[in-house]
Design an enzyme around this catalytic site. Sequence first.
Site, mmCIF file in Angstrom:
data_model
loop_
_atom_site.group_PDB
_atom_site.id
_atom_site.type_symbol
_atom_site.label_atom_id
_atom_site.label_comp_id
_atom_site.label_asym_id
_atom_site.label_seq_id
_atom_site.Cartn_x
_atom_site.Cartn_y
_atom_site.Cartn_z
ATOM 1 N N HIS A 84 0.693 3.506 59.940
ATOM 2 C CA HIS A 84 1.235 2.210 60.341
ATOM 3 C C HIS A 84 2.740 2.345 60.472
ATOM 4 O O HIS A 84 3.334 3.314 59.998
ATOM 5 C CB HIS A 84 0.900 1.140 59.285
ATOM 6 C CG HIS A 84 0.812 -0.248 59.850
ATOM 7 N ND1 HIS A 84 -0.344 -0.760 60.380
ATOM 8 C CD2 HIS A 84 1.743 -1.225 59.996
ATOM 9 C CE1 HIS A 84 -0.134 -1.989 60.807
ATOM 10 N NE2 HIS A 84 1.136 -2.296 60.587
ATOM 11 N N ASP A 164 -4.299 -12.098 57.490
ATOM 12 C CA ASP A 164 -3.096 -11.557 58.143
ATOM 13 C C ASP A 164 -2.966 -12.096 59.558
ATOM 14 O O ASP A 164 -1.870 -12.415 60.011
ATOM 15 C CB ASP A 164 -3.122 -10.023 58.170
ATOM 16 C CG ASP A 164 -1.842 -9.470 58.792
ATOM 17 O OD1 ASP A 164 -0.762 -9.840 58.299
ATOM 18 O OD2 ASP A 164 -1.911 -8.728 59.777
ATOM 19 N N ARG A 171 4.527 -16.288 60.974
ATOM 20 C CA ARG A 171 5.766 -15.555 60.655
ATOM 21 C C ARG A 171 6.515 -15.166 61.926
ATOM 22 O O ARG A 171 7.752 -15.171 61.954
ATOM 23 C CB ARG A 171 5.441 -14.274 59.868
ATOM 24 C CG ARG A 171 5.044 -14.532 58.428
ATOM 25 C CD ARG A 171 4.540 -13.250 57.780
ATOM 26 N NE ARG A 171 5.536 -12.210 57.740
ATOM 27 C CZ ARG A 171 5.280 -10.909 57.929
ATOM 28 N NH1 ARG A 171 4.058 -10.488 58.173
ATOM 29 N NH2 ARG A 171 6.233 -10.019 57.861
ATOM 30 N N SER A 186 1.053 -7.902 54.644
ATOM 31 C CA SER A 186 0.520 -7.796 55.999
ATOM 32 C C SER A 186 0.026 -6.370 56.283
ATOM 33 O O SER A 186 -1.104 -6.151 56.738
ATOM 34 C CB SER A 186 1.626 -8.189 56.987
ATOM 35 O OG SER A 186 1.246 -7.903 58.301
ATOM 36 N N LYS A 190 -4.180 -4.778 55.923
ATOM 37 C CA LYS A 190 -4.866 -4.154 57.073
ATOM 38 C C LYS A 190 -5.253 -2.714 56.761
ATOM 39 O O LYS A 190 -6.324 -2.250 57.141
ATOM 40 C CB LYS A 190 -3.958 -4.208 58.319
ATOM 41 C CG LYS A 190 -3.782 -5.620 58.859
ATOM 42 C CD LYS A 190 -3.118 -5.636 60.213
ATOM 43 C CE LYS A 190 -1.669 -5.257 60.225
ATOM 44 N NZ LYS A 190 -0.695 -6.329 60.081
#
Length: 443
Positions: A84, A164, A171, A186, A190
């Site tokens: 990520h 999320d 957000r 967040s 995930k």
Amino acid sequence: MPQEVIRRKRDKQELTEAEIASIVEGVTDGRVSEGQIGAFTMAIYLNGTTIDERVALALAMRDSGRVLDWSGSGIDPRLIIDKHSSGGVGDEKITLLVVPLAAACGLFVPNLSGWGLDYCGGEMDMLASVPGYDGAPKPETYMRAVIETGGAISGPTSELAPADMKIFKVRDVTATVESVALITGSIMSKKLATAPNGVVITVGSGSGAYMATVDDARELAESMAEVGAGAGIPSVMLLTDLDAVLGTSVGSAVEVQETVDFLSGACRDPRAKELVIAVTAEMIVLAGVAPDIAEARALGEARLDDGSAAERFDRMIAALGGPADFVARAADILPKAAVIRPVVPETNGYVAGMNAKAVGLALIATGGGRKRPGDPIDLTVGFTDFCQVGNTVGADRPLCVLHTRNEAEWEEGASRIRAAVDISPTVPPAQGPIVIDRIERRP
Ligand code: URA
């Protein structure tokens, strides 16, 4: 009641695990309104959280949906590794490059990514420009794609990390992105929802990232590593320098085209390539496919150069409903903007630096990013051939090529880009490396 929990966080109290879980459950089933999500996230943004609150938020967000179970899939669990990025201007396309490359190296990468968030882009907006691509597949379809092709990229869905999905959209447009607690929740919700055996996360700092300084990025990296270790998985955090646009393009369809050009070998920005290889190599070592980083880098380079990463990308796109032979046909398939023209600077000189956040905001101002939750965005809008620090620019060396829907937006975008890039008459100091530091944490 949500307002009681929001009031406690507003008043700088530490929330309990049960209070955090009640908010996340309410977000998921709709009892907590978008206004309340905005107030909750702003209270967290302003007042911060303890590490216990961060862990509780991430785990509650993970448990807002299913956690994938790979037993019985036939995959060696050690090979399931995800990646990520904590966000950066031009940075999210790295996911589109790393997932097929890691798959070509023998890994399985179940990746849940996101949409554009404030001034940074998102993988799911990029992939929305690929006709037919299903960015919210059923978990069974998603798992089949991972098993058959080695990787799948989707957004959070109503079944995977649904909290999320809802918090992210609020957000995005309420100036509550740059919070260690909210980014940790967040990202880690995930990552944990797809049950990998390890994760590699790039944590950027600088004008193009959410974290302004390396110290802030380190705090975010430590926070995510702590959540990962608590949930039983090892992680590697690479701290990156995102003080400039990463790669040569910014936008949705244009970053998919850059991905295709990179994988096919037509054009590879050196900083983007260094990051792709660094992240992939860490994933390969975490999976135990190579004993050390040097061998893992060599494997990554080989799979990039022999075309197997491009071939994997084709298979991944087709497995989630996109066109066949996408890499070969992308230039014909991807949607194009109405106005495509270079932006020349007002003076000649060297690019000494840039405000990459202002570049991201220029994308929003010209229709390529969102101003309200769920707004549609124009997937054709963006910047290509973006100048890099140290480049010479001038009347015949543009700052970038700007893709917009109309002339008025082109003028708006061009003036924002000219203001965002610093031009110096003398050669600036060389840019530092893209990867600044590395943190590894085991459970
Ligand atoms: N990426 C995410 O998925 N979430 C964030 O909050 C920031 C980057």
